[in-house]
Structure formats: C-alpha cells, structure tokens
Design a protein around this motif. Structure first.
Motif, PDB file in Angstrom:
ATOM      1  N   THR A 164      14.249  51.590  13.650  1.00 42.79           N
ATOM      2  CA  THR A 164      14.091  50.153  13.828  1.00 42.79           C
ATOM      3  C   THR A 164      13.649  49.542  12.502  1.00 42.79           C
ATOM      4  O   THR A 164      12.604  49.912  11.960  1.00 42.79           O
ATOM      5  CB  THR A 164      13.068  49.836  14.925  1.00 42.79           C
ATOM      6  N   THR A 179      16.093  40.483  18.122  1.00 39.68           N
ATOM      7  CA  THR A 179      16.940  41.615  17.770  1.00 39.68           C
ATOM      8  C   THR A 179      18.302  41.096  17.325  1.00 39.68           C
ATOM      9  O   THR A 179      19.019  40.460  18.099  1.00 39.68           O
ATOM     10  CB  THR A 179      17.105  42.581  18.959  1.00 39.68           C
ATOM     11  N   GLN A 181      20.571  43.248  15.703  1.00 38.66           N
ATOM     12  CA  GLN A 181      21.530  44.362  15.802  1.00 38.66           C
ATOM     13  C   GLN A 181      20.959  45.426  16.725  1.00 38.66           C
ATOM     14  O   GLN A 181      19.853  45.906  16.512  1.00 38.66           O
ATOM     15  CB  GLN A 181      21.821  44.970  14.418  1.00 38.66           C
ATOM     16  N   GLU A 182      21.718  45.762  17.765  1.00 40.45           N
ATOM     17  CA  GLU A 182      21.267  46.785  18.708  1.00 40.45           C
ATOM     18  C   GLU A 182      21.369  48.172  18.070  1.00 40.45           C
ATOM     19  O   GLU A 182      22.326  48.472  17.356  1.00 40.45           O
ATOM     20  CB  GLU A 182      22.125  46.764  19.973  1.00 40.45           C
ATOM     21  N   GLY A 183      20.382  49.003  18.324  1.00 42.96           N
ATOM     22  CA  GLY A 183      20.403  50.370  17.806  1.00 42.96           C
ATOM     23  C   GLY A 183      21.232  51.281  18.700  1.00 42.96           C
ATOM     24  O   GLY A 183      21.280  51.105  19.919  1.00 42.96           O
ATOM     25  N   GLU A 218      18.579  49.793  14.550  1.00 38.98           N
ATOM     26  CA  GLU A 218      18.238  48.530  15.208  1.00 38.98           C
ATOM     27  C   GLU A 218      17.593  47.604  14.170  1.00 38.98           C
ATOM     28  O   GLU A 218      16.748  48.051  13.382  1.00 38.98           O
ATOM     29  CB  GLU A 218      17.260  48.788  16.355  1.00 38.98           C
TER      30      GLU A 218
END
Length: 345
Positions: A164, A179, A181-183, A218
């Motif tokens: 993250t 957020t 960008q999703e991890g 993320e």
C-alpha cells in the motif's frame, strides 16, 4: 656260476642302499616342508611356533588358543598357512552404535569405523554424516553416531502480497483517505530445498523463484489539509501551528504607557483601534495582519479567533500578547502557554 650269483647279490644290495638313501632324503624334504614356523599375534603378545598343522584353525587348536564368537582372525580359520606366515587375532569388544537416533550395543573386532559398517552391511548415502570420521580407529567403548541426512525439493505456488503506497494530498481534508488504485495479489512459483536429519526437518532454503503474475500495488491518497474546529464550532483551515508563551494587556497606562487623551491611546501598531481579538506579536515570527486562532492548552477557555495587529516592546520571538478590555481580565490571564494556529486567509 657261483661267482655270477655273488656279483648279482652285491649289485642288488647297492641298489637297495641307494633306494634307502633316496627315501631318507625325500622324507627329510617332506618333513622340512611340512614343519613350518608361524607367528601368532594375540592378546597383546607375539608367539613363534613350529607346527606341522596346515590350516589356521588347526594351528590355533594345537596351541590351545580359544576364540570367542566375535573375535576376528586373519587369515581366516579355513585358510592354509606357509612357513613364515603371521596369524593375527583381533579380540571382540563392545561399542555403542547410534544410527538415525536408534542406539544399540555392538560387539566387534573390526579395526576401523569403515570396517565396522561394512561388517554390519550398513550403507551410507553421500549426505550421511559419521562421527567420529569413517577412517578413525575403533576403541572399546567407542560411540559411533550415524546421522541420516536427506534433502527434498518442494515446489509450491505462493501469493505475492501487494504493498500500500500512501500519497499525501493537501487538497483533501486532513486524514481523509481515497483509494485511487486497487491492490491485486501476485502469484509466484517457489522451489524450496528442505534438509532433514534423522527424519527431522532442520532447514528450508529457497533456491528459485518464478513470478507468474506480479502484484499490483494499492495507491491511497491521504488528505493533509489542516483544519481546526473552533470553540464556536467553526471549521477553519490552518497552515501552521506554534506553541507560544502568552501574556495579556489592556489599553491602559500600565500596559501601553498611554493615557486617554493621548492621540495614540487605544491605537495598534497597524493603525487600527484596539479591540477584543487583537494580539501583539513579533512581526519577524508572525507577520502583522495574520489571522490566528488561539487555543488554550489547559482547562481554561480558548481566546479564539484573533488577528495580529499590534506589537510590544517585550514581545519578541516566540511570544504573544492578548488584548482584554478590562485590566482585571488581563491580570487574571497572567502568563501561560497556548497553541497559535496560523489560519488560511
């Protein structure tokens, strides 16, 4: 005729004598060949014996030498001996053998650990360890330890955790998280070499890794916009906060050296009329005209919203002077530490 017979008898007699001589010579040779000198090494001594016996076993029996079940004889009992041969007897003795953690007492006559293992048909792998060394001489009471070492290869798939990443954004409220960008977890193939000693795992070593799918990190933006909630419930943004030593003053002579009637009585350094909410500062620390919020650090009420419009001879550096209309209020305030928030204009 008689003369011929006499000659014949004499000739026969000579032949008989010659035959007897040859027989004696032959017998002597045979006896000499059968009678041997043999050296026997046993029980810490060396014995030289002459014997007609032909085998090792016969010689030892003739000499009255007793053998135990685990004694070792060189040459072996059934073997023939020659003149000048040496017979060596190794007496059996007890040692302790620990093989893969299993302990037992062994009676042996072997000279070295290697000979012992051969006699017991114990095989070693390339990784197995022997203590003492395999070429060491055996002694009574010796402890011989065999550690069975094995290695195996484990191939497994493992997840790759994503990281993250925090990015600070001063356009977002302080502490707000967004957020962007999703991890996503990744996937990798891992080859692990596992070592065992006597069946117990002792180590794991990663020898190869192949990434089939990389992880995607993320990304989270964190708000760094500074704001406070005033004692009146107002939300105000600030650029900086300082802890300062605060005092209080009023418009009277004791604080300003001016009395009513003086043209500068009740007038600030900025030229404005002094009033509640005006504070005196060191302009090199807080420029005049700066809007402030003064927060108490103890249980007393906060001074609140203020503006830096005045200066004072004693107000230098990290100090601030708060205006009160009444002399009694200024005296009551005294001297204390406060938090000074420099507000957005």
């Amino acid at each position: 005729m008689e003369s011929f017979l006499s000659s014949q008898r004499f000739f026969n007699k000579k032949i008989l004598i010659a035959a007897m001589i040859l027989l004696l010579v032959f017998t002597g040779v045979i006896v000499a060949q059968l009678n041997k000198t043999v050296i026997i090494n046993h029980d810490g001594q060396q014995t030289e014996v002459k014997t007609f016996a032909s085998s090792v076993e016969d010689i030892l029996k003739k000499e009255g030498i007793q053998l135990n079940e685990k004694d070792k004889v060189i040459p072996q009992l059934h073997e023939k001996v020659k003149d000048g041969s040496t017979i060596t007897i190794h007496r059996g003795f007890e040692i302790i053998l620990i093989d893969a953690g299993q302990e037992k007492t062994i009676t042996t006559a072997e000279a070295t650990i290697e000979d012992l293992l051969k006699s017991l048909n114990i095989e070693l792998s390339k990784l197995d360890e022997v203590e003492p060394g395999i070429n060491n001489t055996l002694h009574p009471g010796e402890v011989v330890k065999i550690t069975r070492v094995e290695e195996s290869l484990l191939v497994e798939e493992q997840e790759i955790p994503f990281q993250t990443i925090i990015r600070y954004n001063d356009s977002l409220e302080h502490g707000e998280l967004v957020t962007t960008q999703e991890g996503q977890k990744g996937l990798k193939e891992v080859k692990v070499k596992i070592a065992y000693e006597d069946g117990i795992e002792i180590s794991r070593e990663i020898i190869e890794e192949k990434i089939h799918k990389p992880a995607i990190n993320e990304i989270v933006e964190k708000g760094t916009m500074n704001y406070i909630v005033t004692s009146r419930g107002e939300v105000r943004r600030y650029k900086k906060v300082l802890t300062m030593e605060a005092t209080a003053y009023d418009a009277g002579y004791e604080s300003t050296g001016k009395r009513p009637g003086d043209p500068y009585y009740g007038i600030t350094r900025s030229g404005t009329k002094v009033r509640p909410g005006v504070v005196a500062v060191d302009p090199s620390v807080i420029p005049l005209g700066t809007k402030l919020y003064i927060e108490s650090t103890d249980s007393t009420p906060s001074y609140g919203i203020a503006v830096a419009e005045d200066t004072g001879g004693a107000i230098k550096g990290n100090r601030i002077d708060l205006y009160y209309e009444k002399r009694s209020e200024a005296l009551k305030f005294g001297r204390r530490d406060v938090k000074v928030y420099i507000l957005e204009q």
